[in-house]
Design an enzyme around this catalytic site. Structure first.
Site, PDB file in Angstrom:
ATOM      1  N   ASP A 242       0.821  -1.218   0.000  1.00 30.12           N
ATOM      2  CA  ASP A 242       0.000   0.000   0.000  1.00 30.12           C
ATOM      3  C   ASP A 242       0.848   1.258   0.000  1.00 30.12           C
ATOM      4  OD1 ASP A 242      -1.810  -2.215   1.167  1.00 30.12           O
ATOM      5  OD2 ASP A 242      -3.121  -0.624   0.440  1.00 30.12           O
ATOM      6  N   LYS A 253      -1.281  -5.162   4.036  1.00 34.38           N
ATOM      7  CA  LYS A 253      -2.356  -5.662   4.905  1.00 34.38           C
ATOM      8  C   LYS A 253      -1.812  -6.252   6.206  1.00 34.38           C
ATOM      9  CE  LYS A 253      -5.864  -5.351   4.416  1.00 34.38           C
ATOM     10  NZ  LYS A 253      -6.564  -4.193   5.070  1.00 34.38           N
TER      11      LYS A 253
END
Ligand code: MRU
Length: 351
Positions: A242, A253
């Site tokens: 991310d 995650k």
């Protein structure tokens, strides 16, 4: 990748004649439901609630959402148009904090706004820029998948976490893209997918995507990964990202860090697959990454049903940051970055 196959990919978000179409990922795999909207606030809401999710797809949704919002600004003087634009931009920037693709897409849309033009022209240019962002993400994930596939040998069993296919990227995929590309090269690959508590992106989405692609997949509870890695059942781990810092520290995650440490401990290669758009060249280390905290109820309930005593409070960080020392290589669309990451990643900022 053949053009025909590209067009067969699942499309989580699309622009269609002044509207945005979102595949509601919270309803998958039971129902394939599309939301068609002309209201940018619904796009903001879709990002917050993970109807559209995954770093590159969030970037594309932000770009289309901003373009949609601007289409709806009725102001005829440029100053009022610009104030409306700024408000919309801020709403998107507050939607989710970790995926840098959101902020990069917002920055590009801001740059594309040329206040010297007529308002109608400005709107057209913003739509065009959003489409560019989408097609660039698509091309980048296709490229990185082909590069990463070289690391996969015939017969490999690959462990992956969360969901990183077309659903998460509005393109070919990152970690799952590498796996698809290896399969297309004629290699036999087997995938072990983690459930990815609490929102079950692995159980609901990764298994669904892999089955659509006819790739053998077995699902494990998150806590089974350690024993599989220890018992020699996994040839490599590939996950997405991310936000990646300049030194290679990577936010992904929640649970990724534990997998990286376990892979390192058991001498199993641990790869990150992400387009250059997921690298934040403005931060030196992962310590500067803001990790999203989500609602307690995501942990204490499943499908709306309470699974804990009613008053229990949960901690629910949505991401963690894996220190670069546990990462074997970072697969990008420009090259496969090896250690020292500061140099290999730094080099990407100059290309
Ligand atoms: O909370 P989510 O579902 O948006 O988180 C997604 C992930 O963490 C993915 O692994 C990441 O965005 C990689 S993108 C292909």
């Amino acid at each position: 990748m053949e053009e025909q196959q590209q067009s067969d990919l699942i499309k989580p978000i699309e622009w269609l004649e002044g509207k945005v179409i979102i595949l509601d990922q919270t309803r998958l795999p039971e129902s394939v439901v599309f939301i068609e909207t002309a209201d940018y606030r619904e796009v903001v809401e879709a990002i917050k609630t993970l109807r559209v999710r995954g770093a590159p797809a969030i970037g594309v949704a932000t770009a289309y959402g901003i373009a949609l919002g601007c289409l709806g600004i009725s102001a005829s003087d440029k100053q009022s148009f610009k104030s409306g634009f700024d408000e919309i931009l801020d709403e998107f920037k507050r939607a989710r904090p970790t995926a840098v693709n959101l902020f990069k897409a917002a920055a590009r849309m801001e740059k594309a706004l040329n206040i010297d033009n007529d308002i109608e022209e400005i709107k057209e240019e913003l739509i065009l820029e959003a489409k560019n962002i989408h097609s660039e993400e698509n091309a980048a994930t296709t490229k990185l998948s082909l590069l990463g596939a070289e690391l996969i040998k015939d017969g490999f069993t690959i462990l992956t976490h969360c969901n990183t296919g077309p659903l998460a990227t509005a393109g070919y995929g990152t970690a799952l893209g590498v796996i698809y590309a290896a399969k297309e090269q004629g290699k036999n690959v087997n995938v072990i997918a983690t459930e990815t508590r609490p929102l079950l992106q692995g159980a609901r989405l990764t298994t669904w995507e892999l089955m659509t692609m006819n790739i053998p997949v077995r699902l494990i509870v998150d806590s089974a990964a350690g024993s599989l890695l220890h018992n020699g059942k996994i040839d490599c781990v590939i996950v997405g990202a991310d936000r990646i810092a300049e030194n290679g520290d990577t936010a992904n995650k929640i649970g990724t860090y534990s997998l990286a440490v376990l892979a390192h401990e058991n001498n199993v290669p641990f790869y990150i697959a992400a387009p250059v758009s997921t690298i934040d060249f403005n931060i030196k280390t992962g310590k500067q990454i803001i990790v999203e905290e989500r609602a307690s109820e995501e942990v204490t309930t499943i499908d709306g049903k309470q699974i804990t005593p009613t008053d229990v409070k949960a901690l629910n960080p949505a991401f963690d940051v894996t220190p670069n020392k546990h990462i074997t290589a970072i697969i990008t669309d420009k090259c496969i970055c090896k250690k020292p990451f500061k140099e290999s990643i730094g080099g990407l900022n100059k290309t």
